[in-house]
Design a protein around this motif. Structure first.
Motif, mmCIF file in Angstrom:
data_model
loop_
_atom_site.group_PDB
_atom_site.id
_atom_site.type_symbol
_atom_site.label_atom_id
_atom_site.label_comp_id
_atom_site.label_asym_id
_atom_site.label_seq_id
_atom_site.Cartn_x
_atom_site.Cartn_y
_atom_site.Cartn_z
ATOM 1 N N MET A 253 0.840 -1.181 0.000
ATOM 2 C CA MET A 253 0.000 0.000 0.000
ATOM 3 C C MET A 253 0.886 1.246 0.000
ATOM 4 N N LEU A 254 0.418 2.255 -0.693
ATOM 5 C CA LEU A 254 1.163 3.495 -0.789
ATOM 6 C C LEU A 254 0.898 4.385 0.422
ATOM 7 N N SER A 255 1.893 5.172 0.788
ATOM 8 C CA SER A 255 1.754 6.199 1.821
ATOM 9 C C SER A 255 1.569 7.535 1.118
ATOM 10 N N LEU A 256 0.483 8.230 1.441
ATOM 11 C CA LEU A 256 0.095 9.432 0.700
ATOM 12 C C LEU A 256 -0.051 10.637 1.614
ATOM 13 N N LEU A 257 0.119 11.810 1.012
ATOM 14 C CA LEU A 257 -0.119 13.097 1.661
ATOM 15 C C LEU A 257 -0.925 13.934 0.679
ATOM 16 N N SER A 258 -2.076 14.454 1.108
ATOM 17 C CA SER A 258 -2.844 15.334 0.219
ATOM 18 C C SER A 258 -2.551 16.779 0.584
ATOM 19 N N ASP A 259 -2.392 17.624 -0.437
ATOM 20 C CA ASP A 259 -2.094 19.023 -0.156
ATOM 21 C C ASP A 259 -3.361 19.769 0.261
ATOM 22 N N GLU A 260 -3.191 21.012 0.630
ATOM 23 C CA GLU A 260 -4.264 21.790 1.247
ATOM 24 C C GLU A 260 -5.526 21.874 0.393
ATOM 25 N N ASN A 261 -5.367 22.011 -0.914
ATOM 26 C CA ASN A 261 -6.527 22.224 -1.780
ATOM 27 C C ASN A 261 -7.011 20.959 -2.481
ATOM 28 N N PHE A 262 -6.497 19.809 -2.061
ATOM 29 C CA PHE A 262 -6.953 18.567 -2.688
ATOM 30 C C PHE A 262 -8.407 18.318 -2.278
ATOM 31 N N ASN A 263 -9.217 17.900 -3.223
ATOM 32 C CA ASN A 263 -10.650 17.727 -3.028
ATOM 33 C C ASN A 263 -10.951 16.780 -1.857
ATOM 34 N N GLY A 264 -11.581 17.335 -0.821
ATOM 35 C CA GLY A 264 -11.921 16.549 0.360
ATOM 36 C C GLY A 264 -12.913 15.438 0.066
ATOM 37 N N ASP A 265 -13.774 15.617 -0.939
ATOM 38 C CA ASP A 265 -14.717 14.562 -1.303
ATOM 39 C C ASP A 265 -13.975 13.349 -1.875
ATOM 40 N N ILE A 266 -12.902 13.594 -2.596
ATOM 41 C CA ILE A 266 -12.097 12.475 -3.105
ATOM 42 C C ILE A 266 -11.439 11.761 -1.937
ATOM 43 N N VAL A 267 -10.897 12.514 -0.987
ATOM 44 C CA VAL A 267 -10.278 11.894 0.189
ATOM 45 C C VAL A 267 -11.298 11.047 0.940
ATOM 46 N N ARG A 268 -12.488 11.598 1.178
ATOM 47 C CA ARG A 268 -13.533 10.837 1.871
ATOM 48 C C ARG A 268 -13.932 9.596 1.083
ATOM 49 N N GLY A 269 -14.047 9.734 -0.228
ATOM 50 C CA GLY A 269 -14.391 8.586 -1.065
ATOM 51 C C GLY A 269 -13.328 7.499 -1.018
ATOM 52 N N LEU A 270 -12.065 7.904 -0.984
ATOM 53 C CA LEU A 270 -10.980 6.917 -0.875
ATOM 54 C C LEU A 270 -11.084 6.154 0.444
ATOM 55 N N PHE A 271 -11.340 6.875 1.544
ATOM 56 C CA PHE A 271 -11.460 6.216 2.844
ATOM 57 C C PHE A 271 -12.705 5.346 2.931
ATOM 58 N N LEU A 272 -13.785 5.747 2.264
ATOM 59 C CA LEU A 272 -14.980 4.896 2.251
ATOM 60 C C LEU A 272 -14.708 3.573 1.542
ATOM 61 N N ARG A 273 -13.955 3.632 0.472
ATOM 62 C CA ARG A 273 -13.634 2.422 -0.289
ATOM 63 C C ARG A 273 -12.522 1.599 0.352
ATOM 64 N N ASP A 274 -11.616 2.277 1.095
ATOM 65 C CA ASP A 274 -10.509 1.577 1.745
ATOM 66 C C ASP A 274 -10.191 2.255 3.082
ATOM 67 N N PRO A 275 -10.884 1.831 4.154
ATOM 68 C CA PRO A 275 -10.684 2.460 5.462
ATOM 69 C C PRO A 275 -9.260 2.336 6.013
ATOM 70 N N SER A 276 -8.484 1.387 5.510
ATOM 71 C CA SER A 276 -7.111 1.210 6.003
ATOM 72 C C SER A 276 -6.099 2.062 5.232
ATOM 73 N N LEU A 277 -6.580 2.917 4.379
ATOM 74 C CA LEU A 277 -5.736 3.765 3.545
ATOM 75 C C LEU A 277 -4.731 4.554 4.379
ATOM 76 N N ASP A 278 -3.494 4.626 3.910
ATOM 77 C CA ASP A 278 -2.438 5.377 4.595
ATOM 78 C C ASP A 278 -2.316 6.748 3.933
ATOM 79 N N LEU A 279 -3.239 7.630 4.283
ATOM 80 C CA LEU A 279 -3.294 8.972 3.700
ATOM 81 C C LEU A 279 -3.481 9.979 4.827
ATOM 82 N N ILE A 280 -2.655 11.005 4.827
ATOM 83 C CA ILE A 280 -2.845 12.116 5.754
ATOM 84 C C ILE A 280 -2.939 13.403 4.949
ATOM 85 N N ARG A 281 -3.586 14.401 5.545
ATOM 86 C CA ARG A 281 -3.757 15.695 4.893
ATOM 87 C C ARG A 281 -2.803 16.698 5.521
#
Length: 116
Positions: free
Chosen positions: A1-29
């Protein structure tokens, strides 16, 4: 699994959708780690030190900072530049494809533009 960082203006709906599809996602904002007000170069430096691929919609400046790091032989964990006009479902699907079927090391020093 990839380790990700989303920048300040990255679409929050995409982030939420990613977590809905994969709750174990390694993503921080950046907002979650106190980097909301720092400049792009500092965000990329933090991502490199912490080995996190940056998610951004910023096609105008963020890739330039990434290429500047590479020109100076500074490390970069990778960057996914997601077109902000891309349908949200497509963005989520393509990001999950990358997350599920690639390795962190594959994206070192790479700037990838989505859609694929």
């Amino acid at each position: 699994m990839l380790s990700l960082l989303s920048d300040e203006n990255f679409n929050g709906d995409i982030v939420r959708g990613l977590f809905l599809r994969d709750p174990s996602l390694d993503l921080i904002r950046v907002q979650d780690i106190g980097l909301r007000t720092v400049d792009d170069a500092e965000i990329l430096a933090w991502a490199a030190v912490n080995e996190r691929i940056l998610l951004t919609h910023d096609r105008a400046t963020m890739p330039d900072f990434a290429y500047a790091r590479l020109t100076k032989a500074e490390p970069m964990a990778g960057m996914f530049v997601v077109n902000d006009r891309m349908p949200m479902r497509q963005a989520i699907d393509e990001l999950l494809l990358l997350i599920d079927y690639s390795d962190q090391a594959e994206w070192k020093d790479i700037v990838l533009y989505l859609p694929l």
